[in-house]
Design an enzyme around this catalytic site. Sequence first.
Site, mmCIF file in Angstrom:
data_model
loop_
_atom_site.group_PDB
_atom_site.id
_atom_site.type_symbol
_atom_site.label_atom_id
_atom_site.label_comp_id
_atom_site.label_asym_id
_atom_site.label_seq_id
_atom_site.Cartn_x
_atom_site.Cartn_y
_atom_site.Cartn_z
ATOM 1 N N GLY A 180 2.139 -2.496 -10.650
ATOM 2 C CA GLY A 180 2.406 -2.488 -9.212
ATOM 3 C C GLY A 180 3.883 -2.677 -8.920
ATOM 4 O O GLY A 180 4.452 -3.734 -9.182
ATOM 5 N N HIS A 444 35.654 -10.819 9.674
ATOM 6 C CA HIS A 444 36.149 -10.133 8.478
ATOM 7 C C HIS A 444 36.667 -11.170 7.484
ATOM 8 O O HIS A 444 37.335 -12.125 7.889
ATOM 9 C CB HIS A 444 37.305 -9.195 8.865
ATOM 10 C CG HIS A 444 37.933 -8.545 7.669
ATOM 11 N ND1 HIS A 444 37.343 -7.483 7.018
ATOM 12 C CD2 HIS A 444 39.081 -8.828 6.996
ATOM 13 C CE1 HIS A 444 38.119 -7.127 6.003
ATOM 14 N NE2 HIS A 444 39.174 -7.931 5.961
HETATM 15 P P1 NAI Z 1 2.389 -4.785 -2.635
HETATM 16 O O1 NAI Z 1 1.393 -4.231 -1.702
HETATM 17 O O2 NAI Z 1 3.755 -5.099 -2.169
HETATM 18 O O3 NAI Z 1 2.567 -3.804 -3.871
HETATM 19 C C1 NAI Z 1 1.501 -3.425 -4.677
HETATM 20 C C2 NAI Z 1 1.905 -2.170 -5.427
HETATM 21 O O4 NAI Z 1 0.922 -1.928 -6.415
HETATM 22 C C3 NAI Z 1 1.983 -0.943 -4.549
HETATM 23 O O5 NAI Z 1 3.208 -0.283 -4.798
HETATM 24 C C4 NAI Z 1 0.779 -0.113 -4.984
HETATM 25 O O6 NAI Z 1 0.991 1.278 -4.863
HETATM 26 C C5 NAI Z 1 0.647 -0.527 -6.436
HETATM 27 N N1 NAI Z 1 -0.680 -0.372 -7.013
HETATM 28 C C6 NAI Z 1 -1.879 -0.596 -6.419
HETATM 29 N N2 NAI Z 1 -2.876 -0.378 -7.297
HETATM 30 C C7 NAI Z 1 -2.288 -0.020 -8.475
HETATM 31 C C8 NAI Z 1 -2.780 0.326 -9.772
HETATM 32 N N3 NAI Z 1 -4.075 0.318 -10.025
HETATM 33 N N4 NAI Z 1 -1.889 0.643 -10.734
HETATM 34 C C9 NAI Z 1 -0.549 0.641 -10.480
HETATM 35 N N5 NAI Z 1 -0.042 0.331 -9.271
HETATM 36 C C10 NAI Z 1 -0.889 -0.007 -8.300
HETATM 37 O O7 NAI Z 1 1.669 -6.077 -3.254
HETATM 38 P P2 NAI Z 1 2.247 -7.298 -4.074
HETATM 39 O O8 NAI Z 1 3.554 -6.968 -4.689
HETATM 40 O O9 NAI Z 1 1.132 -7.741 -4.931
HETATM 41 O O10 NAI Z 1 2.500 -8.358 -2.944
HETATM 42 C C11 NAI Z 1 1.409 -8.817 -2.129
HETATM 43 C C12 NAI Z 1 1.874 -9.247 -0.781
HETATM 44 O O11 NAI Z 1 2.645 -10.426 -0.864
HETATM 45 C C13 NAI Z 1 2.713 -8.199 -0.101
HETATM 46 O O12 NAI Z 1 1.961 -7.667 0.940
HETATM 47 C C14 NAI Z 1 3.907 -8.892 0.415
HETATM 48 O O13 NAI Z 1 3.983 -8.761 1.791
HETATM 49 C C15 NAI Z 1 3.725 -10.354 0.041
HETATM 50 N N6 NAI Z 1 4.952 -10.789 -0.608
HETATM 51 C C16 NAI Z 1 6.112 -10.798 0.124
HETATM 52 C C17 NAI Z 1 7.305 -11.125 -0.467
HETATM 53 C C18 NAI Z 1 8.538 -11.072 0.339
HETATM 54 O O14 NAI Z 1 8.447 -11.000 1.547
HETATM 55 N N7 NAI Z 1 9.717 -11.130 -0.268
HETATM 56 C C19 NAI Z 1 7.388 -11.494 -1.873
HETATM 57 C C20 NAI Z 1 6.129 -11.405 -2.555
HETATM 58 C C21 NAI Z 1 4.973 -11.083 -1.921
#
Ligand code: NAI
Length: 465
Positions: A180, A444
Site C-alpha cells: 500500500g 524573507h
Molecule cells: P491509504 O488509504 O492512505 O493508502 C492505502 C493504499 O493501499 C492505497 O494507495 C491503495 O491503493 C493501496 N492498496 C489497497 N489495497 C491494496 C492491495 N491489496 N495491494 C496493494 N495496495 C493496496 O491507507 P493507509 O496508508 O493505511 O492509511 C490509513 C488512514 O490513516 C488514511 O486514510 C490516512 O488518512 C490516515 N493517516 C494519516 C496520516 C497523515 O495524515 N499524515 C498518516 C497515517 C495515516
Amino acid sequence: MADYDFDVLVIGAGPGGYVAAIRAAQLGLKTACVESRATLGGTCLNVGCIPSKAMLHASELFEEAASGKLAKLGIKGTVELDLETMHAQRRDAVKGLTGGIEYLFKKNKVEWLKGHAAFTSADTVDVAGKSYRAKNIVIATGSSVTPLPGITVDNEAQIIVDSTGALELAKVPGHMVVIGGGVIGLELGSVWKRLGAKVTVVEYLDQILPGMDGEIRKEANKVFKKQGIQFKLSTKVTGAEVKDGKAVLTVEPSAGGDAETIDADVVLVSIGRRPNTDGLALDKAGLSVNGRGQVEIDHDFQTKVPGIWAIGDCVPGPMLAHKAEDEGIAVAENIAGLTGIVNHEIIPSVVYTMPEIAGVGLTEEQAKERGEIRVGKFPMMANSRAKTNHEGDGLVKVIADAKTDRVLGVWIIASLGGTMIAQAAQTMEFGGTSEDIAYTCHAHPTHSEALKEAAMAVQGKPIHI
Ligand code: NAI
Ligand code: FAD
C-alpha cells in the site's frame, strides 16, 4: 437531568472524542467519556500521529548525520543508531501527551469511564457491567487497520505487521516490503529506509497517494525513488507465507498476469483503515452502518436517532485527526444549542515524509471538471531559503478559478509543506484569491515565499523564475 447520569456521554477518547468531551464540559454540560484503552488519546496519540512523527523526526536526524548530509555543512563525526533509545523517546512522547489528556479531563471535570461501551437502548450504554443513561451520546469510536484477506498480521512476531507493529520493530529490517503506497506506507517506509532498510512499496494502483493531485503524486513518486525507495506499482499481493523467520510474498500485476515472489524480513500491511463500529450494539439504539461500516450523519453530526451523534474516523470523510478534532468541537457546540460547523471542503492533508506532501481543496483534475481554472507553480529549488538549506525538492501549486481568481486548491511538496498549507487553508476559508496571496507581504527568507510566488504565477508574474 434527574433521569440522566450525564448530559453528554462520548464513546471513544481519540482526537474526536476527547475534544468533544472537553468542549462539552467547557460549555457547562455534565460529561463522561468512555475509553477502553489503558490511556486516553485514541489511535492518534497512542499508535498513530504522535509515535509515527516521533520516529519520523528521529530517523530524519539520523539519516542527515549518517548519510553525510551534515558533514557537507561542516558537522563531522560518526554516528551510531541506538534504536532502543529512539523507541524510548517515542514512548515518552506518547506518555507525555496521553497523560496530558488525562490532566485536561480532570481540569475540565470530564469523567473517564474505563471500559468498552455498548448500547442497550437509544440513550443507555453499558460500560464494565454498569449502565449509564445520557441525554446525548456521541459515537467517536475511530478506526482500525483494514486486514488484507489471506495475510495474517502478527505484531508480536515482527514479520508481518500493521502500523502499530511497524512502530515497534526491535531491529532494522534488511528488506521491508510495504503493501500500500498510501500515507502510512510512505511515512513508516521512510522511517525504516532512513534507518538502513531496503524498502519496496507494492501499490495496487498505477500511482502512489490516491486522492491527491495527479502531478503531485507523480512528483512525490520521483522524490521517493531518488531517496532509494523502490516501487512496484499496478501490483497486487495475493498471498504471504512466513518461513524460517522471513516472509515470502506472492505478487502479480493488478490487471492479472504472471505471479512472482518477493522475500522480505518485514512486511507492513497498510492498505487503509476501517471504522470501529462492531461491538457497539448499534442495533439496540436503532442504528445501522452503511456499506463502508460508517455511521451516517447529517450536516450537524446527528445520526437518524435523536440524541445520538457521531464524529471522526467512524463517519464518512477523510480519516484525519484534525478533521476529528474540529468535528468534536462542532458536535459539542451543536449539543449545547450553539452552531457548530466544519467546512469539509477545506480539510488539509499532509504526508510527513521529507519533503512533506500537503494539499487542501480541489486537485487540478477535480477543479478542471468544475470549470475554467488558472494554475501557478513555483519550484522549491528557486526559493532562496529552501535552496540554502539544501531542501530544493518539490514545488508549490496554486489552482484558482479563472473568472473569480478564488483559490480552489493548493498542493505543496516541500520540507515545510505541512506548515505552509495552513496559510492556503486560511486563505480559502476566507474566500481569498490568488491575488490576495500574491500581494500579502511574506517574510524573507522563508519557504512560504514559494506559496506567494506560485500565487504570483497564477497572475502570470512570478519574480524568481
Ligand atoms: P491509504 O488509504 O492512505 O493508502 C492505502 C493504499 O493501499 C492505497 O494507495 C491503495 O491503493 C493501496 N492498496 C489497497 N489495497 C491494496 C492491495 N491489496 N495491494 C496493494 N495496495 C493496496 O491507507 P493507509 O496508508 O493505511 O492509511 C490509513 C488512514 O490513516 C488514511 O486514510 C490516512 O488518512 C490516515 N493517516 C494519516 C496520516 C497523515 O495524515 N499524515 C498518516 C497515517 C495515516
Ligand atoms: P481514534 O483516534 O481511533 O479513537 C477512537 C477511540 O475509541 C480509541 O481509543 C478506541 O479504543 C476507542 N473505542 C472504540 N470503540 C470503543 C468502545 N465501544 N468503547 C470504548 N472505547 C472505544 N491523522 C492525522 O491527521 N495526522 C497524522 O499525522 C496521522 N498519522 C497517523 C499515523 C498512523 C500510523 C495512523 C494509524 C493514523 C494516523 N492518523 C493521522 C489518523 C488519525 O490517527 C485518526 O484520523 C484519528 O485518530 C481519528 O480520531 P477518532 O477520535 O475518530 O478515533
